[in-house]
Design an enzyme around this catalytic site. Structure first.
Site, mmCIF file in Angstrom:
data_model
loop_
_atom_site.group_PDB
_atom_site.id
_atom_site.type_symbol
_atom_site.label_atom_id
_atom_site.label_comp_id
_atom_site.label_asym_id
_atom_site.label_seq_id
_atom_site.Cartn_x
_atom_site.Cartn_y
_atom_site.Cartn_z
ATOM 1 N N GLU A 153 0.821 -1.207 0.000
ATOM 2 C CA GLU A 153 0.000 0.000 0.000
ATOM 3 C C GLU A 153 0.865 1.271 0.000
ATOM 4 O O GLU A 153 0.632 2.185 -0.767
ATOM 5 C CB GLU A 153 -0.896 -0.017 1.249
ATOM 6 C CG GLU A 153 -1.592 1.274 1.535
ATOM 7 C CD GLU A 153 -3.033 1.226 1.058
ATOM 8 O OE1 GLU A 153 -3.798 0.467 1.647
ATOM 9 O OE2 GLU A 153 -3.372 1.961 0.124
ATOM 10 N N ASP A 154 1.848 1.319 0.875
ATOM 11 C CA ASP A 154 2.632 2.547 1.024
ATOM 12 C C ASP A 154 4.064 2.439 0.526
ATOM 13 O O ASP A 154 4.746 3.440 0.375
ATOM 14 C CB ASP A 154 2.678 2.967 2.503
ATOM 15 C CG ASP A 154 1.281 3.212 3.037
ATOM 16 O OD1 ASP A 154 0.469 3.740 2.278
ATOM 17 O OD2 ASP A 154 1.022 2.860 4.200
#
Ligand code: MN
Length: 492
Positions: free
Chosen positions: A78-79
């Protein structure tokens, strides 16, 4: 950070971690650092530390290796710069599956609402996403670390995240029987959501805690001595009541801030080896300290609480005649009361399967109600001693039968097997059925006869003007709702 990692490795080694496990941990740690290279948290710490602390929580809850590895990696997709595919190649499908689940859960936006239906939906969502319940454990471990570092976030974010924790994540932990985790989340959120009340309880309870601890220590010494004479090996803790639950109790009309009416501000917790020792210990306690009349004994061993909690609670006139609560349980029950379902994937359990844990106490009665299925999970945990078999039971029976589809806003719809975006549109709103142009699932365009899978996020792309439904849709839709609406409009 590196010393923290070494500490984690040592902790695993204490559970007889294999060399290959340690190698995997190092690999996950290096991979996490690489994926989050040059990223920082708002606290100023390197981003990878968040993965490390999340993994640490999972180690503390004694979860299995796949969950711990997923804890390290949970934000790398996700990041960070990682992909689920690559994680699968390096760490295998199980770990990749958990990371993917956590990523999906994070993508669904939770709108702030106290509405009960919304909270209910949210719980459903977690379980839908959690094809593998371990996704929820990683999510809880992630939230716990985020709560511990909440002070570095901007103020309005603090309040939103803390309320969400109080309304959603703490109850979720409770439903899963993770009492200790629930209490920690509550206490971390408390000062942000109710700052004035938090201050008041902290100030007013200080002396009461101190006082209670003093005489509980005395009771502990005397009881340990007596139990040793009876040949019972016991461990005794003084358990301080968590601040948030103390506040809730103080607010009750019958108590109304009278600390003298709170008898468990510090409770005595006795842990023994077997169930029969629980009952003989109860006898010993009542022999030494008179039972408080009318309050009686609560036997949650013969009659467990809905979330699977087991213990015997009694109230006695303790040292100096002070009313004190005593809780008696086995070590196995204790482990389960603290970490609930998570205890099942216990790393230690996997290693020592078939030895000590076999005697893990009697089964649980299941009664069906709102959260009957959670209860069922807990009872299966008791009945099925084999981890693999349990996992299969959880996957197929509890979760696979449900087909939860999400709107981009995070609303959840329970649709039958094989439902399509058309069914979804008519379920969301009959009106929406008149504006179907195309559909996206998880961000990608799909054909309108696409079969939705549990956990999918479905978005209907709308036409500008209303458009009559297509007769051909009747060939593949599955819901009565869509069928009726379409027939009404195209006239059979
Ligand atoms: Mn995270």
């Amino acid at each position: 950070m590196e010393s923290e990692f070494k500490e984690l490795v040592l902790q695993i080694k204490r559970y007889n971690g294999k060399e290959s496990d340690i190698d995997l941990l190092s690999k996950a740690w290096e991979y996490t650092k690489l994926s989050h290279l040059n990223q920082k948290r708002l606290s100023g710490e390197p981003y990878a530390s968040h993965g490390l602390y999340t993994a640490k929580n999972l180690v503390e809850w004694k979860l299995d290796m796949s969950s711990i590895l997923a804890g390290f990696l949970h934000d790398t997709v996700e990041d960070g710069k990682a992909s689920v595919k690559e994680i699968k190649e390096i760490f295998g499908g199980e770990v990749a599956g958990i990371v993917d689940g956590v990523t999906k859960v994070s993508k669904v936006k939770l709108r702030g609402s106290k509405d009960e239906a919304f909270v209910e939906n949210l719980r459903k969502m977690f379980l839908a996403m959690a094809k593998d319940l371990r996704v929820v454990f990683v999510k809880l471990a992630d939230r716990l670390h985020n709560m511990r570092t909440l002070s570095s976030l901007p103020e309005e974010k603090q309040k939103r995240i803390a309320s969400e924790t109080l309304e959603i994540f703490a109850p979720l932990a409770e439903r899963l029987g993770m009492g200790e985790v629930k209490a920690q989340l509550d206490d971390l959120a408390f000062p942000y959501v109710y700052p004035r009340e938090y201050e008041k309880v902290t100030k007013e309870s200080l002396l009461h805690y101190k006082d209670a601890e003093k005489f509980i220590r005395k009771m502990k010494r005397r009881l340990l001595k007596k139990l040793a004479c009876d040949g019972i090996r016991a461990k005794i803790d003084g358990r301080k009541k968590h601040l948030y639950s103390l506040w809730i109790k103080l607010e009750r009309p019958g108590i109304d801030w009278d600390f003298n009416k709170i008898h468990d501000i510090v409770a005595l917790r006795i842990m023994v080896d077997t169930v029969s020792q629980c009952y003989s210990t109860l006898g010993t306690v009542h022999n030494m300290y008179k039972q408080v009349p009318y309050f009686g004994v609560s036997d949650f061993i013969s009659q467990p609480k809905p979330n699977g909690y087991r213990s015997i609670h009694t109230r006695v006139f303790g040292e100096g005649g002070r009313v004190s609560e005593v809780q008696i349980r086995t070590h196995g029950m204790h482990q389960q009361a603290e970490y609930g379902l998570a205890a099942h994937w216990s790393y230690a359990l996997a290693k020592t399967k078939g030895t000590k844990e076999k005697s893990l106490d009697a089964g649980i009665k299941v009664d069906q109600e709102k959260f009957g299925w959670v209860r069922q999970l807990v009872s299966w945990q008791e009945e099925i001693k084999d981890s693999e078999e349990y996992l299969r039971a959880v996957k197929f029976d509890a979760l696979e039968h449900r087909n939860f589809i999400f709107s981009p806003k995070g609303d959840v719809f329970d649709l039958p097997e094989g439902a399509t975006p058309i069914d979804f549109a008519f379920t969301v709103h009959t009106g929406l059925g008149d504006y179907i142009k195309s559909a996206k699932v998880n961000g990608k365009l799909v054909p309108l006869n696409y079969k939705l899978k549990s956990g999918d996020i479905c978005e209907i792309i709308k036409t500008k003007n209303p458009r009559p439904p297509n007769k051909g849709w009747l060939d593949f839709i599955t819901t009565k709702q869509a069928e009726n609406a379409i027939k009404r409009k195209v006239g059979k």
